[in-house]
Design an enzyme around this catalytic site. Structure first.
Site, PDB file in Angstrom:
ATOM      1  N   CYS A   2      47.308  61.626  -1.812  1.00  0.00           N
ATOM      2  CA  CYS A   2      46.226  60.676  -1.631  1.00  0.00           C
ATOM      3  C   CYS A   2      44.912  61.309  -2.106  1.00  0.00           C
ATOM      4  CB  CYS A   2      46.027  60.210  -0.193  1.00  0.00           C
ATOM      5  SG  CYS A   2      47.425  59.334   0.473  1.00  0.00           S
ATOM      6  N   ARG A  27      46.918  62.665  -7.469  1.00  0.00           N
ATOM      7  CA  ARG A  27      47.210  62.952  -6.063  1.00  0.00           C
ATOM      8  C   ARG A  27      48.059  61.866  -5.414  1.00  0.00           C
ATOM      9  NH1 ARG A  27      44.146  66.983  -3.987  1.00  0.00           N
ATOM     10  NH2 ARG A  27      44.641  66.288  -1.907  1.00  0.00           N
ATOM     11  N   TRP A  75      49.383  57.866  -1.890  1.00  0.00           N
ATOM     12  CA  TRP A  75      50.787  58.277  -1.991  1.00  0.00           C
ATOM     13  C   TRP A  75      51.378  57.934  -0.625  1.00  0.00           C
ATOM     14  CZ3 TRP A  75      54.368  61.460   0.371  1.00  0.00           C
ATOM     15  CH2 TRP A  75      55.528  61.755  -0.386  1.00  0.00           C
ATOM     16  N   ASN A  99      43.602  60.748   4.034  1.00  0.00           N
ATOM     17  CA  ASN A  99      44.663  61.530   3.404  1.00  0.00           C
ATOM     18  C   ASN A  99      45.242  62.413   4.492  1.00  0.00           C
ATOM     19  OD1 ASN A  99      46.241  63.243   1.821  1.00  0.00           O
ATOM     20  ND2 ASN A  99      44.502  64.491   1.189  1.00  0.00           N
ATOM     21  N   GLY A 100      46.561  62.356   4.680  1.00  0.00           N
ATOM     22  CA  GLY A 100      47.191  63.176   5.711  1.00  0.00           C
ATOM     23  C   GLY A 100      48.157  62.335   6.520  1.00  0.00           C
ATOM     24  N   GLU A 479      63.328  76.599 -13.109  1.00  0.00           N
ATOM     25  CA  GLU A 479      62.075  75.936 -13.451  1.00  0.00           C
ATOM     26  C   GLU A 479      62.283  74.919 -14.568  1.00  0.00           C
ATOM     27  OE1 GLU A 479      59.481  75.410 -12.138  1.00  0.00           O
ATOM     28  OE2 GLU A 479      58.024  74.893 -13.672  1.00  0.00           O
ATOM     29  N   LYS A 483      61.541  70.918 -14.157  1.00  0.00           N
ATOM     30  CA  LYS A 483      60.597  70.239 -15.056  1.00  0.00           C
ATOM     31  C   LYS A 483      61.253  69.007 -15.658  1.00  0.00           C
ATOM     32  CE  LYS A 483      57.771  71.537 -14.325  1.00  0.00           C
ATOM     33  NZ  LYS A 483      57.021  72.407 -13.471  1.00  0.00           N
ATOM     34  N   GLU A 486      61.999  66.158 -13.006  1.00  0.00           N
ATOM     35  CA  GLU A 486      60.784  65.593 -12.422  1.00  0.00           C
ATOM     36  C   GLU A 486      60.118  64.556 -13.339  1.00  0.00           C
ATOM     37  OE1 GLU A 486      57.905  68.980 -12.188  1.00  0.00           O
ATOM     38  OE2 GLU A 486      56.940  67.776 -10.669  1.00  0.00           O
ATOM     39  N   HIS A 502      82.999  78.601  -9.832  1.00  0.00           N
ATOM     40  CA  HIS A 502      83.320  78.500  -8.406  1.00  0.00           C
ATOM     41  C   HIS A 502      83.155  77.069  -7.904  1.00  0.00           C
ATOM     42  CE1 HIS A 502      83.910  82.784  -8.183  1.00  0.00           C
ATOM     43  NE2 HIS A 502      82.793  82.918  -8.893  1.00  0.00           N
ATOM     44  N   LYS A 601      50.629  65.283  -6.894  1.00  0.00           N
ATOM     45  CA  LYS A 601      50.328  66.649  -7.318  1.00  0.00           C
ATOM     46  C   LYS A 601      50.251  67.634  -6.156  1.00  0.00           C
ATOM     47  CE  LYS A 601      49.064  69.761 -10.311  1.00  0.00           C
ATOM     48  NZ  LYS A 601      50.174  70.290 -11.115  1.00  0.00           N
TER      49      LYS A 601
HETATM   50  O1  M6R Z   1      50.183  73.280  -5.305  1.00  0.00           O
HETATM   51  P1  M6R Z   1      51.442  74.040  -5.147  1.00  0.00           P
HETATM   52  O2  M6R Z   1      51.637  75.056  -6.223  1.00  0.00           O
HETATM   53  O3  M6R Z   1      51.605  74.650  -3.796  1.00  0.00           O
HETATM   54  O4  M6R Z   1      52.590  72.972  -5.324  1.00  0.00           O
HETATM   55  C1  M6R Z   1      53.931  73.314  -5.132  1.00  0.00           C
HETATM   56  C2  M6R Z   1      54.841  72.248  -5.668  1.00  0.00           C
HETATM   57  O5  M6R Z   1      54.609  71.035  -5.040  1.00  0.00           O
HETATM   58  C3  M6R Z   1      54.683  72.061  -7.173  1.00  0.00           C
HETATM   59  O6  M6R Z   1      54.850  73.250  -7.873  1.00  0.00           O
HETATM   60  C4  M6R Z   1      55.697  71.031  -7.700  1.00  0.00           C
HETATM   61  O7  M6R Z   1      56.987  71.542  -7.587  1.00  0.00           O
HETATM   62  C5  M6R Z   1      55.368  70.650  -9.132  1.00  0.00           C
HETATM   63  N1  M6R Z   1      55.201  69.234  -9.223  1.00  0.00           N
HETATM   64  C6  M6R Z   1      56.433  71.002 -10.090  1.00  0.00           C
HETATM   65  O8  M6R Z   1      56.093  70.681 -11.393  1.00  0.00           O
END
Ligand code: M6R
Length: 606
Positions: A2, A27, A75, A99-100, A479, A483, A486, A502, A601
């Site tokens: 948010c 956000r 969000w 937000n929260g 990673e 990526k 996502e 396995h 984000k």
């Molecule tokens: O702000 P942060 O680095 O703590 O965020 C952690 C994860 O939410 C963040 O890396 C998330 O996995 C990304 N969207 C991945 O691309």
């Protein structure tokens, strides 16, 4: 999660709020809304969907006309995305954006229903708005103090009281909120990009500090209603950093910013060819004394921690445990005052990571934060802070933040290894020198963009795929896979290559893509055996390996060759091609690359 904005000044408030929200859409983006004082009343406009829907709605129906207001991009946590659940919430007297998560909202709601209030939304936020209304007589600050003493959970709140059309109020706990200070105008925002076009100066609000934001000044009070004096912070990056700058997407821009981000992060931490964290106030002699190191983060940040684990253990011979923050915090971890916790976070606001930091502090473990956002909660609470200098990362998919996080992990590993006597000074210098050359090498790998785009065109129709690797390549595969899933919405898993047989190898069907990362010389033969196993079962393999490594051209269907550097550093070389493959797959599928579905984000809730 948010985005909150607020404005008071001479400009058209609705325009400023929409513009500021457009910089915070990363956000949360499932609905948006604003509230503006318009001829003595609080006029609210809100609707489901992206900010553009709100803009279109206001174009048709007319926008609120005034110079003071608040805005929100959501969000969803409580209640699906809908017009009704969108913020602001409230009534004619009080309007809020939040937000929260309010954990005791149900009890408050039941209480207020008993007092004759009715509710229209499913949100926790509406209970706060109505509770403010319930306690409000004539003093907003008293009312806010009373309300925050009753609500539990996390909140950043922007608040308007009808009787005070010349000011907005703000308070926060756990969720971020800043007050932007301009000339004869002031702002509220969840993050700096929202206000950077108007001002670089801002106050960071501490937990439960209450800000009263007027056109000509900002006053801040504590919960005893005493004024609080605060230092003004100044953002050290400019408007361009928060704009796309000619790139089609923020993600692509941020991938291309990696060489400079790494340079900015490491260059002032190298003195006379050796790692040097003295400017960060870190006593490395002390650091090497800890019994073990825990590295904790979420998502991409945790993957950067995995790279850290490999290199610290391998070079410095210090035991490292790496974990996901949401798991670590609830498993009664064996962390003591003899240990060091390193948390990694781009935003510095991730709720689970912050909770882990607090847990470690409770047992007096030493804590270090590797954080990108200056003044964020995690940065403020950790004993030691190593800021990465990636600049603002806007795309939800993290790229440059990962790269700078691992660059810090390397520097730490080199210095710890040297101080521990595990590597010679000569070796430490050699590795540091090689790390210094990484910005140029990363630039070179970005030239593989057409190759990555070609590979993406071969993946885009897959229903599912696997990433495999061993050792550092496994960390990197994790990673790469995150990526891709996502932003492309293609199911993908990352597996330690040796673990496939396995169980997971049963998933391989004819034509299924497998991306094999094999940059580690010692392990390449082993990985190639695993590649042969999946190929024998019909997989189409993309192999990512270093230049000069001898592998038969028929080992894989497609080979991406990377510049060869010290193999410890290969994750920095291979990361960008993996990011580009994910990026182009998402583009080819026509997805919203920077704002993938269901995500936000900064994950400020559990
Ligand atoms: O702000 P942060 O680095 O703590 O965020 C952690 C994860 O939410 C963040 O890396 C998330 O996995 C990304 N969207 C991945 O691309």
């Amino acid at each position: 999660m948010c985005g909150i904005v607020g404005y008071i000044g001479d400009r058209d408030c609705a325009d400023v709020l929409v513009d500021a929200l457009s910089k915070l859409e990363y956000r949360g983006y499932d609905s948006a809304g604003i509230a503006v004082f318009d001829k003595g009343t609080i006029k609210v406009e809100k609707c489901k969907g992206r900010l553009i829907n709100l803009v279109n709605k206001m174009e048709l129906e007319g926008k609120p006309n005034g110079h003071c207001g608040i805005g929100h991009t959501r969000w969803a946590t409580h209640g699906e995305p809908s017009d009704i659940n969108s913020h602001p919430h409230g009534n004619k007297r009080v309007s809020i954006v939040h937000n929260g998560i309010i954990e005791n909202y149900k009890q408050i709601k039941d209480f207020l229903i008993g007092e004759g209030y009715s509710f229209v939304s499913e949100t926790d936020t509406e209970t706060v708005a109505k509770l403010l209304d319930y306690y409000y007589v004539d003093d907003p600050i008293d009312t806010i103090i009373k309300v925050i003493s009753e609500i539990k959970g996390s909140y950043a709140l922007g608040i308007m009281f009808r009787d005070y059309p010349d000011r907005i109020f703000a308070v926060r706990k756990e969720s971020p909120l800043i007050v932007g200070v301009g000339e004869n105008e002031n702002f509220l925002a969840s993050d700096v990009p929202a206000i950077i076009k108007y001002t670089r100066d801002y106050y960071l609000l501490e937990a439960d500090e209450i800000a009263v934001v007027k056109k000509d000044g900002v006053s801040i009070y504590n919960t005893h209603k005493e004024p609080v004096k605060k230092e003004i912070n100044t953002a050290d990056w400019d408007v361009d950093a928060a704009e796309k700058g000619g790139y089609e997407h923020f993600m692509l821009k941020e991938i291309y910013e990696q060489p400079s981000a790494v340079r900015d992060t490491i260059s002032h931490r190298i003195t006379d060819g050796m790692p040097d964290f003295s400017n960060d106030g870190i006593d490395m002699e002390q650091l090497k004394k800890y019994r073990q190191i825990f590295i904790v983060g979420c998502g991409t940040a945790m993957h950067a921690g995995m790279v850290g684990q490999y290199v610290i253990e391998k070079l410095a011979r210090i035991p490292v445990i790496v974990d996901i923050a949401s798991e670590f915090r609830y498993r009664d971890p064996l962390i003591t005052d003899k240990d060091l916790l390193i948390v990694i976070s781009q935003s510095g606001e991730t709720a689970d990571t912050l909770a882990v930091l607090r847990l470690a502090k409770e047992v007096n473990a030493a804590t270090m934060a590797i954080v990108n956002v200056v003044g964020s909660s995690i940065a403020r609470e950790a004993d030691m802070v190593v800021y990465t200098h990636a600049g603002p990362e806007i795309s939800v998919a993290s790229t440059k933040a990962y790269m700078v996080q691992i660059s810090v992990m390397y520097l730490l590993a080199f210095e710890l290894a040297y101080l521990n006597g595990a590597i010679s000074e000569e070796m430490c210098r050699k590795l540091t020198e090689e790390l210094k050359s990484m910005p140029d090498i990363i630039k070179e790998t970005l030239e593989l963009k057409d190759t990555c785009s070609y590979v993406a065109s071969k993946l885009m129709n897959a229903e599912s795929l696997l990433y495999i690797g061993r050792g550092l390549d496994y960390a990197l595969s994790m990673e790469g896979s995150l990526k891709l899933k996502e932003i492309s919405y293609i199911h993908s898993e990352s597996y330690a290559a040796g673990e496939l047989k396995h169980g997971t190898i049963s998933l391989i069907t004819d034509g299924m893509p497998v991306i094999a990362v094999a940059t580690q010389k010692k392990l390449i033969e082993k990985t190639i055996s695993n590649i042969k196993e999946v190929k024998a079962r019909g997989a189409r393999v993309v192999l990512i390996c270093a230049d000069g490594v001898e592998v038969g051209e028929d080992v894989a269907d497609y080979i991406i060759r990377l510049p060869q550097v010290d193999e410890q550093l290969m994750p920095m070389v291979a990361a960008a091609p993996l990011q580009l493959i994910a990026y182009y797959t998402s583009v080819l599928k026509g997805n919203d690359v920077d704002k993938p579905r269901n995500l936000a984000k900064s994950v400020t809730v559990e």
